[in-house]
Design a protein around this motif. Structure first.
Motif, PDB file in Angstrom:
ATOM      1  N   UNK D  15       8.662  95.278 -53.032  1.00 35.50           N
ATOM      2  CA  UNK D  15       8.181  97.023 -52.953  1.00 35.50           C
ATOM      3  C   UNK D  15       8.895  97.119 -50.844  1.00 35.50           C
ATOM      4  N   UNK D  16       9.107  96.014 -50.047  1.00 30.76           N
ATOM      5  CA  UNK D  16       8.469  95.354 -48.578  1.00 30.76           C
ATOM      6  C   UNK D  16      10.398  95.583 -48.420  1.00 30.76           C
ATOM      7  N   UNK D  17      10.707  95.597 -48.876  1.00 30.13           N
ATOM      8  CA  UNK D  17      12.631  95.540 -49.434  1.00 30.13           C
ATOM      9  C   UNK D  17      12.955  97.254 -49.717  1.00 30.13           C
ATOM     10  N   UNK D  18      12.373  97.437 -50.498  1.00 27.58           N
ATOM     11  CA  UNK D  18      12.720  99.124 -51.149  1.00 27.58           C
ATOM     12  C   UNK D  18      12.153 100.311 -50.039  1.00 27.58           C
ATOM     13  N   UNK D  19      10.808  99.838 -49.477  1.00 21.75           N
ATOM     14  CA  UNK D  19      10.435 100.884 -48.286  1.00 21.75           C
ATOM     15  C   UNK D  19      11.352 100.944 -47.019  1.00 21.75           C
ATOM     16  N   UNK D  20      11.691  99.881 -46.489  1.00 15.74           N
ATOM     17  CA  UNK D  20      12.411  99.863 -45.907  1.00 15.74           C
ATOM     18  C   UNK D  20      13.557 100.268 -46.077  1.00 15.74           C
ATOM     19  N   UNK D  21      14.186 100.301 -47.335  1.00 17.98           N
ATOM     20  CA  UNK D  21      15.981 101.137 -47.598  1.00 17.98           C
ATOM     21  C   UNK D  21      15.952 102.287 -47.080  1.00 17.98           C
ATOM     22  N   UNK D  22      14.187 102.897 -47.578  1.00 19.75           N
ATOM     23  CA  UNK D  22      13.791 103.554 -47.956  1.00 19.75           C
ATOM     24  C   UNK D  22      13.934 104.718 -46.636  1.00 19.75           C
ATOM     25  N   UNK D  23      13.421 103.946 -45.996  1.00 20.64           N
ATOM     26  CA  UNK D  23      12.971 105.145 -44.427  1.00 20.64           C
ATOM     27  C   UNK D  23      14.022 104.719 -43.876  1.00 20.64           C
ATOM     28  N   UNK D  24      15.232 104.092 -43.963  1.00 21.76           N
ATOM     29  CA  UNK D  24      16.562 104.200 -44.111  1.00 21.76           C
ATOM     30  C   UNK D  24      17.537 105.339 -44.386  1.00 21.76           C
ATOM     31  N   UNK D  25      16.909 105.678 -45.234  1.00 24.21           N
ATOM     32  CA  UNK D  25      17.850 107.023 -45.100  1.00 24.21           C
ATOM     33  C   UNK D  25      18.685 106.340 -46.937  1.00 24.21           C
ATOM     34  N   UNK D  26      18.444 105.192 -47.923  1.00 23.64           N
ATOM     35  CA  UNK D  26      19.272 105.088 -48.476  1.00 23.64           C
ATOM     36  C   UNK D  26      18.292 104.756 -49.954  1.00 23.64           C
ATOM     37  N   UNK D  27      19.323 105.121 -51.327  1.00 22.34           N
ATOM     38  CA  UNK D  27      18.336 104.882 -52.595  1.00 22.34           C
ATOM     39  C   UNK D  27      18.217 103.216 -52.717  1.00 22.34           C
ATOM     40  N   UNK D  28      17.459 102.490 -54.008  1.00 21.59           N
ATOM     41  CA  UNK D  28      17.277 101.573 -54.079  1.00 21.59           C
ATOM     42  C   UNK D  28      17.702 101.664 -55.710  1.00 21.59           C
ATOM     43  N   UNK D  29      17.973 100.968 -56.633  1.00 26.74           N
ATOM     44  CA  UNK D  29      17.895 100.565 -58.317  1.00 26.74           C
ATOM     45  C   UNK D  29      18.068  99.032 -58.493  1.00 26.74           C
ATOM     46  N   UNK D  30      16.740  99.503 -58.735  1.00 25.82           N
ATOM     47  CA  UNK D  30      16.181  97.816 -59.288  1.00 25.82           C
ATOM     48  C   UNK D  30      16.357  97.764 -60.722  1.00 25.82           C
ATOM     49  N   UNK D  31      16.858  96.957 -60.963  1.00 25.15           N
ATOM     50  CA  UNK D  31      17.366  96.187 -62.125  1.00 25.15           C
ATOM     51  C   UNK D  31      17.288  95.036 -61.781  1.00 25.15           C
ATOM     52  N   UNK D  32      16.032  94.238 -63.666  1.00 29.74           N
ATOM     53  CA  UNK D  32      14.810  93.370 -63.678  1.00 29.74           C
ATOM     54  C   UNK D  32      15.518  92.489 -64.413  1.00 29.74           C
ATOM     55  N   UNK D  33      16.280  91.495 -64.384  1.00 26.01           N
ATOM     56  CA  UNK D  33      17.416  89.854 -65.025  1.00 26.01           C
ATOM     57  C   UNK D  33      16.565  88.966 -65.834  1.00 26.01           C
ATOM     58  N   UNK D  34      16.811  87.946 -66.769  1.00 24.64           N
ATOM     59  CA  UNK D  34      15.593  87.730 -67.573  1.00 24.64           C
ATOM     60  C   UNK D  34      15.588  86.126 -66.285  1.00 24.64           C
ATOM     61  N   UNK D  35      16.243  86.111 -64.933  1.00 27.07           N
ATOM     62  CA  UNK D  35      16.432  84.984 -64.255  1.00 27.07           C
ATOM     63  C   UNK D  35      16.095  85.366 -62.766  1.00 27.07           C
ATOM     64  N   UNK D  36      16.642  86.619 -62.760  1.00 27.84           N
ATOM     65  CA  UNK D  36      16.737  87.462 -60.623  1.00 27.84           C
ATOM     66  C   UNK D  36      16.579  88.603 -61.375  1.00 27.84           C
ATOM     67  N   UNK D  37      15.883  89.260 -60.111  1.00 25.80           N
ATOM     68  CA  UNK D  37      15.678  91.051 -59.968  1.00 25.80           C
ATOM     69  C   UNK D  37      16.900  91.024 -58.722  1.00 25.80           C
ATOM     70  N   UNK D  38      17.278  91.783 -59.398  1.00 27.13           N
ATOM     71  CA  UNK D  38      19.146  92.783 -58.669  1.00 27.13           C
ATOM     72  C   UNK D  38      18.239  93.980 -58.180  1.00 27.13           C
TER      73      UNK D  38
END
Lengths: 338, 338, 338, 338
Positions: D15-38
């Protein structure tokens, strides 16, 4: 061997070094300059090279006068070595050689099909891997003897010579039964056991340059093979490791004329590994020929999307065919034939 | 695995890639940006790593999400691995290990004499070469089995563990009979046959970093050994090849903490090879300990002027003794014991 | 200067070279070996270095006897140079120096706040960039004179010396007005105009090693500064470019003792740039001290997430404080004080 | 920009990273894999590139999707840029360009004499150094303005364009008065002050690759010039620094097609510096043309034995003439004209 002494080297230290040299059967010539004394040693360099003069008190620097390789050098043999592979193919003469085929042998039908196409395009030696050196233990490791048999059968059918990598001393006998040229891979360039045992055969061997081997070390590895009795050595420049990450390796094109100046042995270029990117293979291949290489090794695959290894650097047969036409013109421009 | 498409990638190309992925049992997540479309694949990375997605039409770049090594990684095992060599010596714990001795075993008396001195100075493992990888075929190649026997005898006499290099699959059984730790040399770091067969034993193995191996490749070579069943792997940073010629190699001190962050296996530093100059061995050894290494391997010779190999980088026993005293203080300063 | 002739060099060629040398006022000593003739020249090396003997017919190789640097060398001055920065701080003595602060000066409040913290932790020089060399023209280029003023004000307030980079000859006067030490960045190590003009001042200058500069070139750049009259030169090892991509640069720890053997000038280590990864900064800093460096330069930022440059390699003030405590112990272990 | 999270990244960190990105005017797409979230970010890459996401808690790796250069890229301009030098000469088209002359301008008579010969052999641009970047402060530093005047006079007399190096912002105006093309030397490739000020002129500039600059950095330096308004940039591959010491530099022939794929700007090859050995210049020059370069820069000197710089890599005029004949044939073989 030339020894440069420290500015404050004492007479005692100088005498110690000279005595040592004379004890080894060498003559010492002392030359006293304003800032440094220099001692030149005359006699067998081998003897001196094995004496760590750097550690003698008073010594600043040791500089060898002679190259450490002998049999591979132009001084040993002035004329280019031309290696006969079979009645149709030689390496090192005016006629260039092209080794082509897939990275790995993946099955009889696949190998026969692509082999026919590379032959039609003008390749004269078939390449393919049966034992594969892979960075990951979880990747495809090659078909082994089954792959060797396929190479033999297709080679016989198409009347073409074959080349494949041998990774282990225990594979030498087996590989020798099936193929015409041993390939010694970059990762094994200083596998001295393997060099010696391949040196004990008389089959031609293509010695790939190690990932970060310098020219001298590369020539020394060929010296290992020749010192064991096998004079049929072909160098293969396949790119070196540098800081640049835009390509898999950096083709060291300077190495082609440099090796030819230092050695009488033939050298070929592998633009597939030396770039790692199929779109650079063509320009790199042309550069190799223009710089004077005696031939090329190029990876070709009918379906790079399904290749079990090195798909990214493989050419489609149609691209290979077009490239061969272009290469023929470049070869002619530098007085060679393809 | 993440695939970045070219700006002008077509829908057809995107579908082709997605189909391929689904055919392999993976899920594809498409993310369309202003300038690029990106596809993330979810599923086993191994499957994807073996598919050369770079060659698919429309693909610009392929980026792996996961590291290719598993068993060697900190993710696989959180705690540091501590390897037991014998009742007295372990590697990887709070107590540092020092392997010392001559580059080559040159005779029983010589080896016994120097071994006693390094033991007295505090070394806990004896090193010495019986099979030597030498750049030149004309240089001393080692005493072979005779040298192994000497190591065993002196090791038993002094109750010390021993380590020596194995260069060839055919030497494994022989070497295993005589010494306690296999050394896998820099030139053989990617001798995959050797890695697999050493992996089939359970004897501890010290894996030297290849001359220009990157950290990932080094870890993958350890993965080969572990994947074959041998979990007793110790890394050894011994300097890498760079453009700098003022020393034989460049000690990559960053590698020590980096390997420790990525892997649970111990790592030691070889300041002798990593510098190639005896006057730099001390500072490099201290740097290794300060950076967190689990131990050192140092060449010591009673008469470097007569050493049959690597004289220039060997310490005299008295210098080694002094260095050990200094190292003990540095070790304590970083919370370790020597 | 030593000239090794080709095996087949003729008497005429030898005479031609000797005549040339004598014409330049040098003496030639000819030494005829079995396989090679070698000529040693005695006289000013500078004269010879500027004569391209390599191109003379019959010449195989030319080897200089003397290093090309003079004023920077240990031969010129035996004792360590200790540079006085102000009444409190010297560089090159038993007391180590720590330069700390943010990569860039980003504002008065930010700079004052972090400066107070690094001072409290024990740093004795403030670092910060006002003119930033950035790879991309679209990235933050520094606050310019405004940033210099901030450094001066905070330095005065905290009674600390300051260091900042000067990128252009036209900035020298300006920068000199505000800070105590010039920093010459890696990318400008061979900006010879800048070296000469900084040499014309008497202000201490820290000369960072070029990205792929070898030790000899680095010393030659210091020679430029000293030859112009400024003897207050401090070397800074900040990592070199190698093939390894696991870190931003590779800390060449061997360089620390090597430079100290060749030169009387002090050398400090920059573990922030030499790793590029904050989690490696601590181990690298300790290694630097253990190897004998005269100090460290470390990037510290209160909010790396918002840093305008080099956030990834900056330490938080608390981490820096802890590290300083650890470094003090390591310094003591090698007989230094921090 | 793609962010790969650590295996154990928490929801809070995400959430911290996504907020930061949105604060900078960017859109974040979260993709949750088995071993890693990207997390993929969509929006202006520049904004993100300047945010050090690597330091955010939970982040393992950050991967940029887009290249950092814009104006130099093929995406920005599909067609090859052809730069007009004068009525007779353009660079970047079907007709290749050859810049030839001595390393340094050493006098009017010498320069005129060699210039006539290189013109007769087919060179179309005169090269010569007036300000020389020399490793040693004791070596010849160039004739300065006197040398520039000589270049202008001889250029006018022979109706040939001229190129010379500019080393310092203060020389730009002076050099611009006398010559037609600025040369930006390897050591100044990241002298950003110089890049910007040359960018403020409209005179063509040849940007040599830094000694160890990677392709991306090289393109970014051209971006600096173009971002300042000067679109007349020519790349020059002049060899890179590697571990190999058999030649002065290693010609990176892969760079030629790679730069042409990434950029619309022309690229020429300097085989003199890229080898440092005159006997390798010919093969390297041919390789450059065969790989697709838009031209060559070659050092020619009438009396290399007396050359004040770079004698070892200079060709005699007769050798140059012969080479030009051979190059014409190679050029034709790859569809170009010389």
């Amino acid at each position: 061997m030339i020894v440069i002494l420290k500015r404050d080297a004492t007479e005692e230290q100088i005498n110690h070094i000279v005595e040592k040299a004379e004890h080894l059967g060498l003559k010492a010539h002392i030359s006293r300059g304003v800032e440094r004394t220099v001692i030149g040693f005359i006699g067998p360099e081998d003897v001196l090279r094995q004496t760590p003069l750097e550690v003698y008190p008073g010594v600043e620097q040791v500089m060898p006068v002679l190259a450490p390789y002998k049999l591979v050098s132009r001084e040993f043999k002035k004329d280019n070595t031309v290696i006969k592979i079979n009645d149709d193919v030689t390496i090192g003469g005016n006629k260039l050689v092209v080794m082509a085929g897939p990275c790995s042998v993946e099955g009889l039908n696949e190998f026969r099909s692509v082999s026919k196409k590379v032959k039609a395009a003008g390749a004269n030696i078939l390449r393919g891997g049966a034992f594969k050196p892979r960075t990951s233990p979880y990747d495809f490791q090659g078909m082994g003897e089954e792959g060797l048999k396929i190479m033999r059968d297709v080679g016989d059918e198409l009347r073409m010579a074959t080349i494949t990598e041998v990774m282990d001393t225990r594979q030498i006998e087996l590989v020798a039964k099936y193929v015409d040229i041993f390939q010694l891979g970059a990762r094994n360039m200083q596998n001295f056991s393997l060099l010696k045992e391949i040196g004990a055969t008389r089959k031609p061997v293509m010695l790939k340059r190690g990932l970060s081997a310098n020219i001298k070390e590369w020539l020394m590895s060929a010296e290992y093979i020749m010192a064991s009795g096998n004079f049929n050595v072909i160098f293969c420049e396949r790119g070196i490791r540098t800081y640049e990450t835009a390509y898999r390796n950096t083709l060291d094109i300077n190495a082609v004329p440099m090796v030819q100046q230092l050695s009488h042995l033939p050298i070929i270029v592998d633009p597939s590994h030396a770039t790692g990117v199929w779109s650079l293979v063509g320009p790199a291949a042309k550069a190799g020929i223009a710089a004077g290489a005696n031939g090329l090794m190029i990876e070709v695959h009918e379906n790079p999307e399904e290749a079990l290894s090195d798909g990214a650097q493989s050419l489609l047969p149609e691209k290979f065919e077009t490239l061969m036409k272009e290469l023929r013109i470049v070869a002619k421009a530098v007085g060679k034939e393809l």
